[in-house]
Each structure stands twice: as C-alpha cells, then as structure tokens.
Design a protein around this motif. Structure first.
Motif: not given
Length: 336
Positions: A220, A223-224, A227, A255, A257, A261-262, A264, A313
C-alpha cells in the motif's frame, strides 16, 4: 587537518542535519514521522553530501525501525528525481521496471517477460543494483549472459532503447550516492529505505511503472507513494524473491493505479503445490529457454503471468483474462 566529523564534535552550533535525526529518534513519545517537506530537504542534504556518514546511518536505521511513511517515501523519491539531471530521450519510455532484490530460489523469469515486451516493440527501462545481498543472482549479470547490452554510461540508454528496445541501468549510473547507501547493508546488517525508494524513481517518467516488494505491508505504501508522485499507471505486487515476478504457486494481490485511479485485484494461485526451488542456476539453460531450445514449466507460467500483469498495467489489455491471452501469444511469438 581534522576530519569533518571531528570538527563538528567540537562545533558550537548543531549540524543542520541533526534536527532530522532528532525528529525520528526522540523516544516513544517525542519522535514522529517527517513531513513531506522535511523528508525532501533531509534527503536532498544526503544526496548533495551535506550530511555526515554517521548521521546517514542513524537516519536510515531509525527509519528502518519505524518504517517510512508515504509522505517520507514520496519526499525521498522526489528529492532523488529532482537531482538526477539525466539527458533527455527522443522517445517516451513505455515501462519502467525496477529490479533490486536478486533471485535465490528461482531463475529471474521476469527478465524474459520484460525482454518479450521489448521484442514486440515496447520501450522498457529496467534499473537495479547488485551485490548488496550474498547468495543471490542479480539481473545485471543475467542480462549480459543473454547477449543484451547493459549500460556502462548514462548516455547509453538512448542507443540501447533504439537498438534493443531495452535498457538496463545500474543504480550507480542514476545516483552514485543511492548506490553507495544501498551497500550499507553489509555494515548495518539490515536493509534500509534505500531499497524501497529506489524502486519508485521512474527516472524517465515512463507511461507505466512496476515495483515489487518482499513484505506485504509495503504494498500500500508503494501504491500510495506512486499515486502521490503522479504516476498514472502502476502496479505493486509481492513478487517472487522480491522481484516483480508473479509466483504461480501463491495468490497475488495487485495494488495498482490505472489512469490515475487506485485499485486492487487479487489473482488466485495457479498451482496447488509449491514448486521446487532450483538446486543451482545454469545461465546457459536459462538462455536456451529464452531461445526456445528448452522448456521450463514453472518458468513459462511465471513469464506469462508476469507479462500479463505488465500488459494490464500498460493499458494494452483491460481485463486480466485478455491480458493472459495476449501474454501467451507474445511469449510464443517472441522469436518470429
């Protein structure tokens, strides 16, 4: 002349970097995470040589114990990106693929997935480091064994992409200081946030990025951070051995994008039982698989599944089942 460290021991004024060590290490009730701005400035000081080695070691290990926050990770990566000063490329990179873990149990099948993309005309930049952990097979060595060029100068990236649609960049060409700090593991006994942030550099701002983690908790945060850095298409997985390679023996949580936009997506495991690890690595055999002269059941699964995640991806496929079909066709057609 006394060393900078000795001079600062007797200095009347506190060293400017000391504040960042203090923020992280002021005890259970007094310590806190760095803000984005603090993280950015602290890491910029490290990269520009304004922090002492003793401070860097303390800083990295305090972060290792605490675990870096998304704001810290983003600040570190942005400071790194701002100092890269790379020559511009005449083409856009399609995929940024980080490779920092090395393999211990299985061959680096992910590399054949990346080269398959290159064979089909996609521009792939892979960056990594070697030698920081014993008893592992690192990507740079395998690239050379397959007959592909590995960059020896940062200016090689353009010609390698033009010639083979693939460029492997050793970390020391991107950032000598990052490469130096990655080797601190031999002295500190632990990995540091350098291993994490290096995966997120995306030096040429590729259209899509891939990062693997070893510890699930980091999925996470990667991923964040991606982002927050503005990456529009990205995927993070717990890869086999810490590399971006899907393990067909286990569930895989992506996880990601997609178009900013995120999301899972969990993929079920393919094999009911755990596949045997390799007793030793034979790079001649590995090359023969790439050339279609030998077969490896687990390897073929890992290649196609990893390639499928990459295709999804990159927005070449929207559904995973479609991505799997395209990946299989690309793998089977790599030699034509």
């Amino acid at each position: 002349m006394p060393s900078p460290l000795k001079r600062n021991i007797y200095a009347l004024e506190e060293h400017p970097f000391a504040q960042y060590v203090r923020i992280l290490g002021k005890g259970k009730t007094g310590s806190r995470s760095l803000s984005y701005e603090e993280a950015y400035h602290a890491f910029r000081m490290i990269l520009t040589g304004e922090a002492l080695d003793i401070q860097i070691g303390a800083f990295l290990m305090l972060l290792r114990v605490k675990e870096e926050s998304v704001a810290e990770l983003t600040g570190f990566v942005q400071a790194t990106k701002d100092l890269l000063n790379l020559p511009a490329l005449p083409v856009q990179v399609d995929l940024d693929w980080s490779s920092y873990a090395g393999k211990r149990k299985h061959y680096p099948w992910f590399l054949l997935a990346a080269l398959t993309l290159a064979q089909h005309g996609y521009k792939v930049v892979m960056h990594g480091a070697s030698g920081h952990t014993i008893n592992r097979l690192y990507t740079e060595d395998v690239v050379k064994s397959l007959g592909y060029l590995s960059c020896t100068h940062i200016k090689d990236v353009e010609s390698h992409l033009e010639r083979q649609n693939f460029a492997f960049i050793p970390l020391e060409l991107l950032s000598p200081k990052l490469a130096e700090m990655m080797q601190y593991r031999q002295f500190l006994g632990l990995r540091s946030p350098i291993h994490t942030l290096s995966r997120l550099i995306n030096p040429y701002n590729a259209k899509a990025t891939l990062q693997a983690i070893f510890h699930p908790a980091y999925r996470t945060s990667h991923q964040q951070a991606a982002f927050t850095l503005g990456y529009q298409n990205s995927a993070v997985i717990k890869g086999e051995g810490g590399e971006f390679e899907r393990n067909p023996d286990a569930k895989t949580l992506i996880c990601g994008i997609k178009n900013g936009e995120c999301f899972e997506l969990e993929l079920p495991k393919i094999n009911p039982d755990r596949s045997l690890a390799e007793e030793h690595f034979d790079l001649d055999f590995f090359k023969s698989v790439w050339l279609g002269q030998a077969q490896h059941e687990y390897g073929s699964q890992a290649i196609v599944e990893t390639l499928a995640i990459a295709l999804m991806t990159m927005n070449i496929a929207t559904e995973y089942s479609d991505a799997q079909q395209k990946a299989l066709a690309m793998w089977n057609g790599r030699l034509t």
